[in-house]
Motif scaffolding. Structure first.
Motif, short mmCIF file in Angstrom:
data_model
loop_
_atom_site.label_atom_id
_atom_site.label_comp_id
_atom_site.label_asym_id
_atom_site.label_seq_id
_atom_site.Cartn_x
_atom_site.Cartn_y
_atom_site.Cartn_z
N ALA A 61 -24.18 10.71 -35.45
CA ALA A 61 -23.04 10.09 -36.13
C ALA A 61 -23.38 8.65 -36.46
N PHE A 62 -22.86 8.19 -37.59
CA PHE A 62 -22.95 6.79 -37.96
C PHE A 62 -21.53 6.23 -37.97
N ASP A 63 -21.24 5.40 -36.99
CA ASP A 63 -19.88 4.90 -36.77
C ASP A 63 -18.94 6.10 -36.58
N GLU A 64 -17.95 6.25 -37.43
CA GLU A 64 -16.98 7.34 -37.26
C GLU A 64 -17.39 8.61 -38.02
N LYS A 65 -18.45 8.51 -38.80
CA LYS A 65 -18.85 9.66 -39.63
C LYS A 65 -19.85 10.53 -38.88
N GLN A 66 -19.50 11.78 -38.64
CA GLN A 66 -20.39 12.75 -38.00
C GLN A 66 -21.26 13.38 -39.08
N VAL A 67 -22.55 13.08 -39.05
CA VAL A 67 -23.46 13.55 -40.09
C VAL A 67 -24.06 14.90 -39.71
N LEU A 68 -24.47 15.07 -38.46
CA LEU A 68 -25.05 16.33 -37.98
C LEU A 68 -24.33 16.77 -36.72
N SER A 69 -24.10 18.08 -36.61
CA SER A 69 -23.41 18.61 -35.44
C SER A 69 -24.13 19.86 -34.93
N HIS A 70 -24.80 19.74 -33.81
CA HIS A 70 -25.43 20.88 -33.12
C HIS A 70 -26.35 21.68 -34.05
N ARG A 119 -42.77 28.96 -44.53
CA ARG A 119 -42.27 28.03 -45.54
C ARG A 119 -40.75 28.03 -45.51
N VAL A 120 -40.20 26.86 -45.15
CA VAL A 120 -38.76 26.73 -44.98
C VAL A 120 -38.23 25.70 -45.97
N ARG A 121 -37.22 26.11 -46.73
CA ARG A 121 -36.57 25.19 -47.66
C ARG A 121 -35.29 24.69 -47.02
N LEU A 122 -35.11 23.36 -47.06
CA LEU A 122 -33.91 22.73 -46.51
C LEU A 122 -33.02 22.33 -47.68
N SER A 123 -31.82 22.86 -47.71
CA SER A 123 -30.92 22.59 -48.84
C SER A 123 -29.57 22.11 -48.33
N GLY A 124 -28.76 21.67 -49.25
CA GLY A 124 -27.43 21.17 -48.92
C GLY A 124 -27.02 20.10 -49.91
N ALA A 125 -25.72 19.88 -49.98
CA ALA A 125 -25.20 18.89 -50.92
C ALA A 125 -25.62 17.49 -50.49
N ASN A 126 -25.55 16.55 -51.43
CA ASN A 126 -25.84 15.16 -51.09
C ASN A 126 -24.91 14.69 -49.98
N GLY A 127 -25.48 14.03 -48.99
CA GLY A 127 -24.68 13.55 -47.86
C GLY A 127 -24.50 14.57 -46.76
N TRP A 166 -40.01 31.13 -50.66
CA TRP A 166 -39.63 30.66 -49.33
C TRP A 166 -39.47 31.82 -48.35
N ASP A 167 -39.93 31.61 -47.14
CA ASP A 167 -39.66 32.58 -46.07
C ASP A 167 -38.22 32.50 -45.61
N ARG A 168 -37.66 31.30 -45.72
CA ARG A 168 -36.30 31.10 -45.23
C ARG A 168 -35.72 29.86 -45.87
N THR A 169 -34.42 29.88 -46.13
CA THR A 169 -33.70 28.70 -46.60
C THR A 169 -32.66 28.31 -45.56
N VAL A 170 -32.73 27.09 -45.11
CA VAL A 170 -31.75 26.57 -44.14
C VAL A 170 -30.83 25.62 -44.90
N LYS A 171 -29.54 25.93 -44.86
CA LYS A 171 -28.58 25.14 -45.61
C LYS A 171 -27.72 24.33 -44.63
N LEU A 172 -27.60 23.03 -44.92
CA LEU A 172 -26.74 22.18 -44.12
C LEU A 172 -25.40 22.06 -44.82
N GLU A 173 -24.34 22.43 -44.10
CA GLU A 173 -22.98 22.34 -44.62
C GLU A 173 -22.11 21.70 -43.56
N GLY A 174 -21.54 20.55 -43.91
CA GLY A 174 -20.71 19.86 -42.94
C GLY A 174 -21.47 19.45 -41.68
#
Length: 481
Positions: free
Chosen positions: A299-308, A318-326, A468-476
């Motif tokens: 977290a940066f201050d009050e903003k939780q950027v990554l959770s578990h 080969r792993v692709r990391l995807s997700g919206a900006n931020g 890609w062997d796998r795509t890992v998507k970060l959401e929230g």
């Protein structure tokens, strides 16, 4: 050598007392020969040992630094890192490099001196050896107290280092809120506590030294009284006194080496526990996992950027990391590379990693200067680097300019070429096609497609499709896939 010199000197004293002129001259010549042979050898061995100790400690710090930078060894703060590489490591090194050899030396001198005293009078030899052991008793009384004081002192040093670092990092914020005085006041409180703990440690050491010196003086001068009584009532020849006085002095003085070992045993034990606790965090990843990320939160201050966030990569995957900006993609990669410290979770890797991040450094130095430094590393290849630059259509003369004067695309080509020229088990790239022209993007895709190493690539570019062997998507801030 020490015992031999003492024994020879005492014999010369005996001969002088007995007025044996010829024997004294021969003994003096032999003693001089012993010094001429022994002293240079002792000096050379001491010098070699000192150099070896310095080299070993430096090698150890470098290895620990490599483990920290590669996230194989996890540290939670700058203060903990400074403690681990500084005082804690030094205490453990001091125990193995200095105190243990010294206690072996002391035991050998005590054993040798006692054996030689037995030739004169066994009862005196045994008595003086037992008297010498009395010096060690006070050390055990202080051990738990000493350990507690040093642990508290190290904890406070870590807090102080973290507080200074946080203040430097956030000085502008502190100024904008007018909180400089609050920060300084809190720092003074931490500093005063450190001074108090330091004074307590000095006082403890001083009391130990006074007590040890007092006991040593009583035993040393008491031994002279005992020898005098033996001469008066125990049928001990006065001619034996020089040898017994010199050798008993060696017994009592060598006990100091034993006392030093036991005196610092508590400090060493506390340091070793911390070092072992840090090293236990290194775990071998399951199967062929080159990277294992578990429960990462940030977290940066009050903003939780990554959770578990969980992520694992096997050899060749080969792993692709995807997700919206931020969504935290770059934050996750920075944590994996050790550039950021996570709030929770662990990162373990057994891989040799090559990396190119999204924001390439704009340095006042020329690219040529650090490229030449890289060329000294055995796992990095200058010939491959120049090949990649040519394929990216990058003019080599631009390497002579400071990278801060280059365009974003030019910097990207340099740092991609640097990453592609390293022998790596895992290639980590963050938005590698940013600022690249179409021809350079096509070359990068073909180059990556031909590689067999594992890859973790963050990209939005549909052109960079590597099957890609796998795509890992970060959401929230949570990983899926």
């Amino acid at each position: 050598f020490t015992v031999s010199c003492g024994y020879a000197a005492s014999h010369m004293l005996n001969m002088a007392m007995a007025q044996e002129g010829d024997g004294l001259i021969r003994a003096g010549v032999a003693f001089l020969a012993l010094l001429l042979v022994g002293l240079p050898v002792a000096w050379l061995l001491s010098r070699t040992a000192t150099r070896t100790r310095i080299w070993d400690r430096q090698q150890f710090r470098e290895e620990m630094s490599r483990r920290i930078l590669s996230n194989r060894l996890e540290v939670s703060s700058v203060g903990e890192q400074e403690q681990l590489l500084g005082q804690i490591s030094d205490q453990v090194a001091e125990q193995y490099q200095v105190r243990i050899p010294k206690i072996i030396e002391g035991v050998c001198i005590i054993a040798g001196a006692t054996a030689l005293m037995c030739l004169e009078r066994p009862s005196i030899a045994v008595l003086f050896a037992l008297m010498g052991l009395i010096q060690i008793i006070p050390v055990f009384a202080y051990e738990k107290w000493t350990k507690k004081i040093y642990e508290e002192s190290w904890d406070n040093d870590e807090i102080e280092m973290n507080w200074i670092t946080q203040g430097v990092d956030g000085i502008r914020t502190l100024k904008s809120y007018g909180a400089e005085r609050w920060f300084a006041k809190r720092y003074l409180e931490i500093n005063r506590r450190g001074i108090a703990l330091g004074n307590k440690a000095v006082t403890t050491g001083g009391l130990e030294n006074i007590l040890y010196a007092s006991i040593d003086a009583v035993l040393r001068y008491g031994s002279y009284l005992i020898l005098g009584l033996y001469v008066l009532y125990g049928d001990l020849p006065a001619a034996s006194l020089p040898i017994l006085v010199v050798l008993s002095g060696y017994v009592f003085s060598s006990m100091d080496k034993l006392c030093t070992f036991f005196r610092y045993r508590a400090t060493y034990s506390a340091a070793l526990q911390r070092l072992e606790s840090a090293l236990r965090q290194e775990s071998v990843t399951d199967g062929q996992d080159l990277l294992c990320v578990k429960g990462i939160s940030k977290a940066f201050d009050e903003k939780q950027v990554l959770s578990h966030v969980d992520l694992s990569i096997k050899a060749g995957e080969r792993v692709r990391l995807s997700g919206a900006n931020g969504s935290g993609k770059s934050t996750l990669l920075s944590i994996v590379l050790g550039e950021l410290t996570q709030d929770a979770g662990t990162v373990h890797t057994s891989a040799r990693i090559a990396v190119s991040m999204q924001e390439d450094p704009a340095l006042p130095q020329s690219a040529d200067s650090f490229v030449n430094a890289l060329a000294q590393q055995s796992d990095w290849h200058m010939d491959k680097f120049k090949t990649h630059l040519r394929e990216f259509h990058f003019p080599e003369e631009l390497l002579l300019r400071p990278t801060q004067e280059l365009s974003g695309g030019e910097r990207k080509k340099i740092f991609l070429s640097v990453a592609l020229s390293r022998d790596a088990d895992l290639l980590i790239l963050d938005e590698p096609t940013n600022h690249l022209d179409a021809e350079s993007r096509a070359y990068l895709k073909n180059e990556l497609a031909s590689r067999t190493c594992a890859m973790l690539i963050c990209t939005h570019d549909p052109m960079l499709d590597l099957a890609w062997d796998r795509t890992v998507k970060l959401e929230g801030g949570i990983s899926n896939g």
